[in-house]
Design a protein around this motif. Structure first.
Motif, short mmCIF file in Angstrom:
data_model
loop_
_atom_site.label_atom_id
_atom_site.label_comp_id
_atom_site.label_asym_id
_atom_site.label_seq_id
_atom_site.Cartn_x
_atom_site.Cartn_y
_atom_site.Cartn_z
N THR A 1 -5.11 -1.36 13.04
CA THR A 1 -5.21 -0.09 12.33
C THR A 1 -4.00 0.81 12.60
O THR A 1 -3.38 1.35 11.68
N VAL A 2 -3.65 0.95 13.89
CA VAL A 2 -2.52 1.80 14.26
C VAL A 2 -1.21 1.24 13.69
O VAL A 2 -0.40 1.98 13.10
N SER B 1 -0.77 -0.81 11.14
CA SER B 1 -0.73 -0.77 9.68
C SER B 1 -0.41 0.63 9.17
O SER B 1 0.18 0.80 8.10
N ARG B 2 -0.78 1.66 9.93
CA ARG B 2 -0.42 3.03 9.54
C ARG B 2 1.04 3.32 9.89
O ARG B 2 1.74 3.96 9.11
N TRP B 3 1.47 2.88 11.04
CA TRP B 3 2.87 3.09 11.43
C TRP B 3 3.83 2.48 10.41
O TRP B 3 4.84 3.06 10.05
N ARG C 1 3.67 2.05 7.40
CA ARG C 1 3.70 2.70 6.09
C ARG C 1 4.34 4.08 6.17
O ARG C 1 4.30 4.84 5.20
N ARG C 2 4.94 4.36 7.31
CA ARG C 2 5.60 5.66 7.48
C ARG C 2 7.11 5.54 7.30
O ARG C 2 7.67 4.46 7.40
N LEU D 1 2.68 6.67 3.83
CA LEU D 1 2.01 7.82 4.44
C LEU D 1 3.03 8.87 4.84
O LEU D 1 4.22 8.57 5.00
N ARG E 1 0.84 -1.19 0.00
CA ARG E 1 0.00 0.00 0.00
C ARG E 1 0.88 1.24 0.00
O ARG E 1 2.04 1.20 0.35
#
Length: 329
Positions: free
Chosen positions: A244-245, A247-249, A251-252, A199, A196
């Motif tokens: 959720t948290v 999966s966002r981390w 991608r950073r 971010l 994905r």
């Protein structure tokens, strides 16, 4: 030859040590079962997941989904705990029992999460951190992979036979068929995962990830003590928030192997402290059990510290230190 296979041997032994011994599920008197019974299924399963994933060029998200599939193999087909209302003489389903499915709400969520995280992926992440130079390459050749699959199959059959011998229980045909369908579907999904987009912003420090993982894992395991369906609601909410948290981390910018080790460390250390209060399934807790808890807890801390040190000193080849978003999870 031994040096080449050392990571595979380490995972083969570590997976059952974390999955059963560290949690305190196995009584001290049952330790002789570790190698002949537990290691083939737990170790073979974790190693098989890791090898097929790396050979396919996939990463930890694929491994996590395959970890759920592994949980269904063990608890749905082998010992069939998911469908046995009074497994090991205990009412494991309680107030969240679903008669139409013959399954327990929290039990299903709990054991599948425990296998996906602790029985398989925590050990994989720790061993890959211990051998960072080989973290993304296969550890076994085709022959070794075939032997691993055979050992896992044999281990699963032994557990199935032993469980039936002890419980005299066998799930309904519909339950077994549905389990097989779910396993096949999970395997198919696992290998269709795609990276994905990244971010904005930087990933938190690995120690922050570890602390959050430890807190989330500790809370998750204790949701079982909540009354009725509150336990299911709390466990589900924690899983959604944590996934959720994380999966966002991942991608950073800056997310890497140290962060994945932080996730594994948080999970493993949770089992280490929970294990002291855990009563083995088949016997009362003895002094020997507490000794095992202490030894394994200290061993876990030592292995995590060694893995962190090896990662800190590891310098990957140019352009190989930035993983794809799917691999970085």
């Amino acid at each position: 030859m031994l040096k080449r296979c050392l990571p595979a041997i380490a995972l083969f032994l570590l997976a059952p040590a974390v999955g059963e011994l560290l949690l305190g599920n196995l009584a001290f008197s049952q330790l002789p079962l570790f190698l002949p019974v537990l290691a083939p299924m737990y170790g073979g399963g974790a190693l098989l997941i890791r090898e097929v994933t790396r050979r396919a060029g996939r990463g930890p998200v694929t491994m996590l989904i395959l970890g759920v599939a592994y949980g269904l193999v063990e608890e749905g087909l082998a010992d069939q705990m998911l469908f046995n209302h009074f497994y090991a003489g205990h009412d494991e389903m309680g107030a969240t029992y679903i008669p139409a499915l013959g399954m327990g709400g929290w039990l299903t969520i709990g054991v599948l999460t425990m296998h996906a995280v602790w029985s398989t992926n925590a050990g994989i992440a720790l061993v890959e951190a211990l051998f960072p130079e080989r973290a993304e390459t296969p550890w076994l050749g085709r022959t070794g992979l075939g032997v691993t699959a055979a050992i896992f199959t044999l281990g699963t059959a032994v557990v199935m036979w032993g469980s039936y011998n002890d419980e005299h229980f066998f799930a309904r045909p519909g339950q077994l068929i549905a389990t097989v369908v779910a396993i096949v579907a999970l395997v198919a999904v696992a290998f269709r995962v795609r990276p994905r987009a990244l971010l904005d912003g930087a990933a938190p420090r690995p120690w922050v990830v570890g602390v959050v993982a430890f807190a989330a894992a500790s809370l998750f395991l204790n949701t079982a003590d909540l009354p009725g369906w509150w336990s299911v609601a709390a466990a589900t909410a924690l899983l959604v928030v944590t996934v959720t948290v994380t999966s966002r981390w991942c991608r950073r910018r800056g997310w890497g192997r140290g962060h994945r080790l932080g996730l594994a460390a948080g999970a493993i250390l949770t089992y280490a402290w929970v294990g002291f209060g855990m009563t083995p399934e088949t016997a009362a807790k003895t002094t020997g059990d507490y000794v095992v808890n202490v030894v394994l807890a200290l061993g876990s801390v030592a292995l995590i510290a060694l893995a962190a040190r090896r990662l800190h000193g590891f310098r990957p080849p140019l352009a190989a230190d930035e993983e794809k978003a799917e691999v970085r999870f």
